[in-house]
Design an enzyme around this catalytic site. Structure first.
Site, PDB file in Angstrom:
ATOM      1  N   LYS A 200      23.581 -26.893 -14.634  1.00 27.01           N
ATOM      2  CA  LYS A 200      23.447 -28.273 -14.773  1.00 27.01           C
ATOM      3  C   LYS A 200      22.397 -28.567 -15.890  1.00 27.01           C
ATOM      4  O   LYS A 200      21.131 -28.081 -15.635  1.00 27.01           O
ATOM      5  CB  LYS A 200      22.989 -28.771 -13.552  1.00 27.01           C
ATOM      6  CG  LYS A 200      22.802 -30.470 -13.534  1.00 27.01           C
ATOM      7  CD  LYS A 200      21.825 -31.164 -12.819  1.00 27.01           C
ATOM      8  CE  LYS A 200      20.276 -31.332 -13.027  1.00 27.01           C
ATOM      9  NZ  LYS A 200      20.139 -32.293 -14.103  1.00 27.01           N
ATOM     10  N   GLU A 274      11.441 -20.215 -14.209  1.00 29.83           N
ATOM     11  CA  GLU A 274      10.667 -20.237 -15.565  1.00 29.83           C
ATOM     12  C   GLU A 274      10.011 -21.531 -15.598  1.00 29.83           C
ATOM     13  O   GLU A 274      10.745 -22.627 -15.641  1.00 29.83           O
ATOM     14  CB  GLU A 274      11.440 -20.059 -16.801  1.00 29.83           C
ATOM     15  CG  GLU A 274      12.544 -18.860 -16.896  1.00 29.83           C
ATOM     16  CD  GLU A 274      11.839 -17.593 -17.173  1.00 29.83           C
ATOM     17  OE1 GLU A 274      10.384 -17.871 -17.701  1.00 29.83           O
ATOM     18  OE2 GLU A 274      12.077 -16.528 -17.342  1.00 29.83           O
ATOM     19  N   CYS A 308       7.496 -24.921 -23.243  1.00 26.96           N
ATOM     20  CA  CYS A 308       6.316 -24.319 -22.183  1.00 26.96           C
ATOM     21  C   CYS A 308       5.510 -23.524 -22.769  1.00 26.96           C
ATOM     22  O   CYS A 308       4.442 -23.413 -21.969  1.00 26.96           O
ATOM     23  CB  CYS A 308       7.643 -23.609 -21.255  1.00 26.96           C
ATOM     24  SG  CYS A 308       8.618 -22.651 -22.044  1.00 26.96           S
ATOM     25  N   GLU A 405      -0.608 -29.570 -18.152  1.00 25.86           N
ATOM     26  CA  GLU A 405       0.264 -29.467 -19.276  1.00 25.86           C
ATOM     27  C   GLU A 405       0.769 -30.683 -19.845  1.00 25.86           C
ATOM     28  O   GLU A 405       1.304 -31.594 -19.000  1.00 25.86           O
ATOM     29  CB  GLU A 405       1.729 -28.728 -18.711  1.00 25.86           C
ATOM     30  CG  GLU A 405       2.707 -28.505 -19.719  1.00 25.86           C
ATOM     31  CD  GLU A 405       3.976 -27.896 -19.103  1.00 25.86           C
ATOM     32  OE1 GLU A 405       4.495 -28.248 -18.161  1.00 25.86           O
ATOM     33  OE2 GLU A 405       4.375 -26.843 -19.557  1.00 25.86           O
TER      34      GLU A 405
END
Ligand code: NDP
Length: 493
Positions: A200, A274, A308, A405
């Site tokens: 997906k 991840e 990331c 983040e």
């Protein structure tokens, strides 16, 4: 003169283009061959979603609709998983490993043949500069298929010990920041290891995944080996929890990773995660300053900072902080922000309105908490989602911009005096995905790298990737590896 002393005294040569020197427009003109809309790809065919529902995908640089995308529900996910299981039982597990490899080679070559078209589609849907999708995303995507094609018939040499087997059906969910590349990171090792896949893509970036489905058809990949279901988070959740997915591979935020792990705890599904990151890019006094500035810029402004492993925390040794920050500010003024399809653009569009608001909120928190903000003067396009490259100085460990983040073009700069302090500060985060070290001394690189809790550490460079090199995190950045031998082992039981 020792390099540390030279760094403190060397005069800065200015090369400011800013608004003084206008580039001529250099738009990429290749046809992305977009369709009006995209259905699901199940069992080798494009099929309508059972719900008959579709949603729009927009170009973040213009806010205009690009295409409509099918919304898969529980029934579609079930059909896709059943198709994958059938393909595994009847075809994929029966053909020779060398044959599997041939399909992967074919896919890699077809991707190369269509790379310009795919690069434009990726830039339109995601907002990243064309020079990045053309020179990074597409070549790396093909490289992942080439690399794993070579492994398909050599799995017995991966590690000593008993022969390992594929899982069968693997469920995979990917984010929006590198749509096609993340798909390659997931699909190539899974197929090389002999699994079948249901994947997906992110809701906002499904176009290149659906174009990839046409590549699979051209490659004559047996039906059901790869199935692509588009939709929202609920579609992803259905896929993760489906009874036929024996292994799940997720790339996305730590928050969603936690939700998935909570739900699947106690099941026998194998998992790799991840997740997010807040990397430290550490600069010692003896680092080569001009190269370091380039590495810092690449580390945080590549793909608008939607990365990331972005070097979002810069840790600079005190003695050179002033000189380095001065050079960085000058370099920031040369970055060109604007039309992602223009070949001169360095920083394209922020991926979505929601991401732009998140970046703005975190930048405001930085100012409120007392850090000093710097943005070069540049004119942002009136339409679309854009944000200036931003630096924060005077950042402390407790500031939100040092801990959370941001996933945008925003760099938080902290200083340190000793090596131990640098390591302490670098490791003072929930995350542990990546880090950078800049110094003239190899011994220092090794000492710092051994002490950092990060899965990937670059020395005197940043954001270097290779399919042979495993990538993955420590702590809340996840577990499991993608790429290299270790990545393949995660697809074998
Ligand atoms: P999200 O976690 O929001 O979404 C990732 C994917 O998961 C999307 O396809 C999303 O669908 C789907 N999803 C959302 N909710 C669920 C659920 N409950 N169950 C299953 N799937 C779900 O992340 P973003 O797309 O916003 O991506 C940014 C994040 O990804 C950042 O934190 C970044 O650090 C991380 N990332 C990590 C990488 C790594 O290798 N460690 C690489 C790239 C990104 P939908 O799009 O519909 O919301």
């Amino acid at each position: 003169m020792p390099s540390a002393a030279r760094n403190k005294t060397k005069p800065v040569r200015e090369l400011i283009f800013g608004d003084f020197w206008e580039y001529d427009p250099a738009p990429e003109t290749a046809d992305p061959k977009l369709q009006e809309g995209y259905d699901l790809f199940i069992d080798g065919k494009f099929v309508k979603p059972r719900s008959k529902k579709y949603f729009d995908t927009v170009n973040p640089a213009t806010e205009k609709k690009l295409a409509f995308i099918a919304q898969a529900d529980e029934r579609d996910v079930n059909n896709a998983c059943e198709a994958a299981q059938q393909a595994f039982d009847k075809t994929w597990s029966r053909i020779s490993a060398a044959e599997r490899g041939k399909y992967l080679y074919r896919i890699a070559r077809l991707l190369q043949d269509h790379s310009r078209e795919f690069a434009v589609a990726e830039t339109l849907d995601g907002g990243k500069p064309i020079k990045e999708s053309r020179d990074f995303d597409l070549p790396m995507t093909a490289a992942h298929f080439f690399y794993h094609a070579g492994w398909a018939d050599k799995l017995e040499y991966l590690m000593p010990g008993p022969k390992r087997s594929p899982y069968g059906v693997v469920g995979q969910v990917i984010p929006w920041n590198f749509p096609l590349l993340m798909l390659a990171w997931k699909i190539a090792p899974a197929l090389a290891a002999g699994n079948c896949v249901v994947i997906k893509p992110a809701e906002t970036t499904s176009i290149t995944a659906m174009k990839f489905a046409t590549i699979l058809q051209q490659a004559d990949l047996p039906p059901g080996v790869v199935n692509i279901v588009t939709g929202n988070g609920e579609t992803g959740a259905e896929l993760m929890r489906h009874k036929l997915t024996r292994k799940i591979a997720f790339t996305g935020s730590t928050e969603v990773g936690r939700i998935i792990m909570r739900e699947l705890a106690g099941t026998d599904k194998a998992m790799t995660m991840e997740l997010g990151g807040k990397a430290a890019n550490i600069v010692f006094e003896d680092a080569p300053l001009d190269q370091t500035v380039e590495g810092i810029v690449n580390g945080i402004f590549f793909n608008q900072g939607h990365v990331c492993c972005a070097g979002s925390r810069l840790l600079v040794q005190e003695g050179i902080a002033e000189a380095l920050i001065e050079r960085l500010k000058i370099r920031l003024a040369t970055l060109r922000v604007g039309d992602p399809l223009d070949k001169n653009t360095d920083i394209g569009a922020i991926h979505s309105a929601a991401q732009l608001s998140r970046i703005q909120a975190l930048v405001e928190s930085g100012v409120e908490e007392g850090a000093e903000v710097y943005q070069p003067s540049c004119t942002l396009p009136e339409q679309g989602y854009f944000f200036k490259p931003t630096l924060f100085t005077g950042v402390t460990q407790s500031h939100r911009i040092a801990q959370e983040e941001i996933f945008g073009p925003v760099l938080s700069i902290l200083t340190f005096r000793t090596l131990d302090e640098a390591i302490e500060k670098a490791n003072n985060t929930l995350y542990g995905l990546s880090a950078g070290v800049w110094t003239e001394k190899g011994s220092r690189v090794h000492k710092v790298a051994a002490a950092l809790k990060a899965g990937v550490i670059w020395a005197n460079t940043y954001n270097k990737f290779d399919p042979a090199s495993p990538f993955g995190g420590y702590k809340q950045s996840g577990f499991g590896r993608e790429g290299g031998r270790q990545g393949l082992l995660d697809y074998l039981t």
